[in-house]
Structures are given as structure tokens and as C-alpha cells.
Design a protein around this motif. Structure first.
Motif, PDB file in Angstrom:
ATOM      1  N   LEU A 100     -11.174   7.436   1.909  1.00 33.62           N
ATOM      2  CA  LEU A 100     -10.122   6.841   1.092  1.00 33.62           C
ATOM      3  C   LEU A 100      -9.120   7.883   0.604  1.00 33.62           C
ATOM      4  CD1 LEU A 100     -12.121   4.228  -1.029  1.00 33.62           C
ATOM      5  CD2 LEU A 100     -10.798   3.863   1.060  1.00 33.62           C
ATOM      6  N   PHE A 103      -6.991   8.563   3.731  1.00 36.58           N
ATOM      7  CA  PHE A 103      -6.230   7.403   4.187  1.00 36.58           C
ATOM      8  C   PHE A 103      -6.049   6.434   3.003  1.00 36.58           C
ATOM      9  CE2 PHE A 103      -8.880   8.989   7.686  1.00 36.58           C
ATOM     10  CZ  PHE A 103      -7.880   9.400   8.577  1.00 36.58           C
ATOM     11  N   ALA A 106      -6.016   2.530   3.156  1.00 36.34           N
ATOM     12  CA  ALA A 106      -7.213   1.740   3.493  1.00 36.34           C
ATOM     13  C   ALA A 106      -7.881   1.183   2.241  1.00 36.34           C
ATOM     14  CB  ALA A 106      -8.210   2.591   4.273  1.00 36.34           C
ATOM     15  N   CYS A 108     -11.574  -0.767   0.759  1.00 33.26           N
ATOM     16  CA  CYS A 108     -12.997  -0.586   1.047  1.00 33.26           C
ATOM     17  C   CYS A 108     -13.849  -1.548   0.232  1.00 33.26           C
ATOM     18  CB  CYS A 108     -13.400   0.856   0.729  1.00 33.26           C
ATOM     19  SG  CYS A 108     -15.143   1.213   0.975  1.00 33.26           S
ATOM     20  N   TYR A 124      -5.018  -6.588   3.113  1.00 30.54           N
ATOM     21  CA  TYR A 124      -5.924  -6.917   4.214  1.00 30.54           C
ATOM     22  C   TYR A 124      -7.326  -7.211   3.696  1.00 30.54           C
ATOM     23  CZ  TYR A 124      -1.981  -5.064   6.747  1.00 30.54           C
ATOM     24  OH  TYR A 124      -0.703  -4.856   7.220  1.00 30.54           O
ATOM     25  N   GLU A 125      -7.694  -6.499   2.652  1.00 32.36           N
ATOM     26  CA  GLU A 125      -8.977  -6.771   2.003  1.00 32.36           C
ATOM     27  C   GLU A 125      -8.949  -8.154   1.353  1.00 32.36           C
ATOM     28  OE1 GLU A 125     -12.785  -6.578   0.359  1.00 32.36           O
ATOM     29  OE2 GLU A 125     -11.858  -5.490   2.018  1.00 32.36           O
ATOM     30  N   PHE A 154     -14.000  -1.028   5.843  1.00 32.36           N
ATOM     31  CA  PHE A 154     -12.676  -0.515   5.515  1.00 32.36           C
ATOM     32  C   PHE A 154     -11.638  -1.458   6.118  1.00 32.36           C
ATOM     33  CE2 PHE A 154     -15.505   3.133   5.575  1.00 32.36           C
ATOM     34  CZ  PHE A 154     -15.189   3.788   4.391  1.00 32.36           C
ATOM     35  N   MET A 156      -7.469  -2.364   6.753  1.00 29.14           N
ATOM     36  CA  MET A 156      -6.188  -1.653   6.829  1.00 29.14           C
ATOM     37  C   MET A 156      -5.233  -2.364   7.778  1.00 29.14           C
ATOM     38  SD  MET A 156      -7.976   1.251   9.101  1.00 29.14           S
ATOM     39  CE  MET A 156      -9.491   0.740   8.255  1.00 29.14           C
ATOM     40  N   LYS A 160      -2.467   1.125  11.867  1.00 28.65           N
ATOM     41  CA  LYS A 160      -2.955   2.423  11.407  1.00 28.65           C
ATOM     42  C   LYS A 160      -4.447   2.626  11.670  1.00 28.65           C
ATOM     43  CE  LYS A 160       0.525   2.935   7.764  1.00 28.65           C
ATOM     44  NZ  LYS A 160       0.756   3.213   6.330  1.00 28.65           N
ATOM     45  N   SER A 161      -5.090   1.638  12.266  1.00 30.76           N
ATOM     46  CA  SER A 161      -6.543   1.709  12.433  1.00 30.76           C
ATOM     47  C   SER A 161      -6.975   2.798  13.411  1.00 30.76           C
ATOM     48  CB  SER A 161      -7.101   0.355  12.870  1.00 30.76           C
ATOM     49  OG  SER A 161      -6.604  -0.007  14.139  1.00 30.76           O
ATOM     50  N   VAL A 164      -7.498   6.089  11.579  1.00 32.39           N
ATOM     51  CA  VAL A 164      -8.761   6.135  10.834  1.00 32.39           C
ATOM     52  C   VAL A 164      -9.936   6.238  11.795  1.00 32.39           C
ATOM     53  CG1 VAL A 164     -10.226   4.934   9.175  1.00 32.39           C
ATOM     54  CG2 VAL A 164      -7.733   4.789   8.969  1.00 32.39           C
TER      55      VAL A 164
END
Length: 273
Positions: A100, A103, A106, A108, A124-125, A154, A156, A160-161, A164
Motif C-alpha cells: 500500500l 501503490f 490500491a 485492501c 474499486y473496493e 487488493f 485497483m 495499473k494492475s 502491482v
């Protein structure tokens, strides 16, 4: 046709049995019920929590154990009993902090048997929480004791994945990372996967070598399950890596009754020969 009672059909939920609006089609449900009436064994393997699968258990009424948390738990929904669990190591919290910090875009969440704990939030979460239809606990990671952690997710921006993923792939002896969708990367206990859980499942359920397993899945977290199964099946919407691991690729997507097509395949002479 061989004895259907010697076949276990196990399917992923999101992107496989569930349509895009997260429902189970009547056609798929009828096919599953027909398969079971003829003696077939049916189960589910998903990354979801106990709480997030309950609405589907009310529909499917499974009598066989199921695989949850992408392989970290085997659960008996009939008796509401955890049969087997695998947990992350005590250094999982330090790994989360590192990821975290590197990035900050992201989010979590930590998943335990009693629910979801969100330690970093983003849009996104929030979408994930809405899809799972659960009420999470929002907290600081420093307030959580690293105990009973089944997995970490995680969330995101999909664009951008890769960034990560390239970073977490370098972690050693700290857990196993897997992609479960374009926007999710998960940390599981070391050597744990749906494939690992399916192997343990066979042992726990007493499915000897005379039983055959047909597994259906659409994303990277399903690959090991399809590879371990006697017959790996992928819906039309599966990613390319999954299709490479399948012996049958349906021309039906998750929203076009792919599981019903898998049942049809199971009943074919080629499957039973």
C-alpha cells in the motif's frame, strides 16, 4: 453413459455460474438439478466468503462441501461447519503495508471467517463490496491482529494492475499471489489455490480414483483447479490462460448458460469414454 454418481461437477461462481448481473440463470439451475437427480455430485469453488455465498446456497442448496476464499477454506454448507482452513503467515500485515505504501492507488481488504475487514478503500473496493452484498468492517491495519487471515484482496484500476502484479510476484516465502479479476490481486497462504483445495477436497470427501472431477472456471485463480481436475471446462468469456488449461471450451459465456453447456458436455459420449 457411465455412472454419473461417480462424477463431481465443481464450478466457479463469478464469471462462470453467475451472469454479469450476479444471478444464476434458470437454465443453468435446471441443468445442475438435472445432473444431481441423475446421481451426479455438485459443488462450488469460489473466492467469496461464507457470508457472500449464502444467497447462492439458498438457491443451489448444496449438500457437498464447497471451496471458499480461493482455496483457503473447505466448508460444509449443509451443517454450517468449517472442515479445513489455511491461514496467512504472521508477516502478512507487513507485506500489506509495503504494497500500500508503494501503490497508494490500491485498496485492501482482509478476509476472515467472520467477515471482511477493509483497511484501505477506493472506488474499486466499494464496487467489490456492493457485488458481494456484505457489510464490511472498516478499520486500520494496525488495529488488526494477524490471526485467522484466510486471504487478502487488493483492488485497483485494471490499467495499473500489471504494475502491482510485477512487484508482488517478487515476494518469496510470504504467501502466494493470484489474479482473480482484471482489478483484483489476492494474497493467499503459501501453496494454497483452488487446485490445492480440490486435491484436499478429494481426500476429505473420500472420492477415490474411480471418481472423476469436472471443474469449470474463467480466470487465473481457476487455472490450477482446471489442471488438477480430470476435465477442465472454460466458458467462452474465460481469459486465454484459462482456455489453454481446459479440455473443453464452451461457446457459451457466463451470461449464456455456460454451466448448462458444461453439463451437456458431461453427458456426452466423449466425456464418458
Amino acid at each position: 453413459m457411465n455412472d454419473i454418481s461417480k462424477i463431481l461437477l465443481i464450478t466457479d461462481l463469478d464469471g462462470t455460474l453467475l451472469t454479469k448481473d450476479k444471478t444464476i440463470s434458470e437454465t443453468d439451475l435446471e441443468a445442475i438439478n438435472s445432473f444431481r437427480k441423475k446421481g451426479g455430485l455438485f459443488s462450488v469453488a469460489t473466492g467469496r466468503t461464507i457470508q457472500a455465498v449464502k444467497p447462492y446456497f439458498d438457491i443451489l442448496k448444496p449438500v457437498m462441501p464447497v471451496i471458499l476464499y480461493n482455496g483457503a477454506m473447505i466448508y460444509d454448507p449443509k451443517n454450517k461447519k468449517i472442515i479445513r482452513s489455511e491461514f496467512l503467515k504472521s508477516n502478512a500485515g507487513d507485506i500489506i503495508k509495503d504494497i500500500l505504501e508503494r501503490f497508494p492507488f490500491a485498496a485492501c481488504e482482509i478476509l476472515k471467517a467472520d467477515g471482511i475487514y477493509v483497511v484501505k478503500n477506493n472506488e474499486y473496493e466499494q464496487k467489490h463490496i456492493q457485488v458481494c452484498n456484505v457489510t464490511p468492517v472498516y478499520c486500520d491495519i494496525d488495529d488488526m491482529e494477524c490471526s485467522g487471515w484466510l486471504k487478502v484482496l487488493f483492488a485497483m484500476n485494471p490499467e495499473k494492475s500489471d504494475e502491482v502484479w510485477n512487484y508482488v510476484s517478487g515476494y518469496k516465502n510470504s504467501g502466494d499471489f493470484v489474479r482473480s479479476s482484471a482489478m483484483f490481486i489476492e494474497m493467499l497462504p503459501e501453496n494454497v489455490s483452488k487446485g490445492y483445495a480440490l486435491k484436499k477436497y478429494r481426500e476429505l470427501a473420500g472420492l477415490d480414483s474411480s471418481y472423476r472431477i469436472a471443474a469449470v472456471g474463467d480466470y487465473n485463480n481457476d487455472i490450477e483447479m482446471l489442471e488438477y481436475a480430470d476435465y477442465g471446462i472454460a466458458p467462452a468469456n474465460a481469459c486465454d490462460e484459462v482456455k489453454k488449461s481446459a479440455c473443453f471450451i464452451s461457446d457459451k459465456s457466463c451470461s449464456e448458460n455456460a454451466v448448462a453447456d458444461a453439463v451437456k458436455y458431461i453427458f456426452t459420449e466423449s466425456f464418458n469414454s
